[in-house]
Scaffold this motif. Sequence first.
Motif, short mmCIF file in Angstrom:
data_model
loop_
_atom_site.label_atom_id
_atom_site.label_comp_id
_atom_site.label_asym_id
_atom_site.label_seq_id
_atom_site.Cartn_x
_atom_site.Cartn_y
_atom_site.Cartn_z
N LYS A 1 -1.68 5.06 -3.02
CA LYS A 1 -3.56 5.25 -3.51
C LYS A 1 -4.78 3.91 -3.01
O LYS A 1 -4.12 2.90 -2.57
CB LYS A 1 -3.60 5.81 -4.89
N SER A 2 -5.50 4.35 -2.61
CA SER A 2 -6.71 3.30 -2.08
C SER A 2 -6.28 2.58 -3.53
O SER A 2 -6.95 3.07 -4.87
CB SER A 2 -7.80 4.05 -2.03
N SER B 1 -6.35 -4.54 0.43
CA SER B 1 -7.02 -3.16 0.20
C SER B 1 -6.56 -1.83 0.77
O SER B 1 -6.33 -2.44 2.13
CB SER B 1 -8.87 -4.01 1.38
N CYS B 2 -5.95 -1.27 0.34
CA CYS B 2 -5.45 -0.04 0.95
C CYS B 2 -6.66 1.03 0.73
O CYS B 2 -6.56 1.46 -0.50
CB CYS B 2 -4.43 0.43 -0.37
N TYR B 3 -6.38 1.61 1.58
CA TYR B 3 -7.26 2.68 1.85
C TYR B 3 -6.52 3.98 2.57
O TYR B 3 -5.81 3.74 3.59
CB TYR B 3 -8.59 2.64 2.32
N CYS C 1 0.83 -1.36 0.09
CA CYS C 1 -0.17 -0.18 -0.14
C CYS C 1 0.61 1.26 -0.44
O CYS C 1 0.57 2.02 -0.42
CB CYS C 1 -1.41 0.12 1.09
N ILE D 1 -1.88 5.96 4.82
CA ILE D 1 -2.41 4.69 4.16
C ILE D 1 -3.05 3.60 5.08
O ILE D 1 -1.67 2.83 5.90
CB ILE D 1 -1.88 4.77 2.67
#
Length: 251
Positions: A194-195, A212-214, A189, A221
């Motif tokens: 970036k998400s 899952s990246c957010y 991530c 992040i």
Amino acid sequence: MAMKMFNYVQIVCVLALAWFLVGILADCNVCQTNQVACINSTSFYLCFGDGTPHTDHIYSCLDGTVCTDRAAICLQTSAQWPPSCGDTSKCGQCSANRNYKFACQSRRLFQMCYGATQPTGALGVCPAGYVCDASTDVVCVAERAGQNYTCDLNDDLVSSPTEDTTVATTVATTSKPTTPSSLTAQQVCELRAKSGLYETVPRDPNCKRYISCYFATSGKIIAVEYDCTASSYFEAEKERCSYLLPANCTA
């Protein structure tokens, strides 16, 4: 008195029938009062109260249960608690056609079987206004009101088995010249910055695991690793789990 009782029973029956039909006619992929969006008879997305299905993870009901609009979400299959959306029990089944000619993979997508028990080759697409119907030998039939689909699955949840969804270099968008052979989810991530939903490093050959990246409110992040459900596989290019095994994956 007898007439009043009879009328009361009639009213109760009509209301019960109306409630039953509402359950049958519920829309697919629409957030319900129990905060899930059923996408077929056994799978669903979560809504989190914002009225939008969150498609980053597909959840599946246990065997013998169906996705409903009730608080428990998944209930035992019965006439009293019909599924909110569709039937997927015959999806991808050559045996659904009496001559093992083809298998329906979604409402409009199909694969040929050529007498075998498993479909093979590229997906075919029914013309606009037509749907796949394994109860006939013509493959695609004109869609009609109240249509019973052989495979009541949205077309966009099925990917082509001949489509190569391999990401050549998992972190190709970063400025780093080389890619380590192994990265933690957090490192992936941070490199992506970036998400989104991304493949693990190394890539999972079974196409189950993904990251899952957010961004948190602090601006940092966050990385969370997930598994697609037993009946779905991760598509890196489309950043989602879908129901057809991609060509570059091992079952």
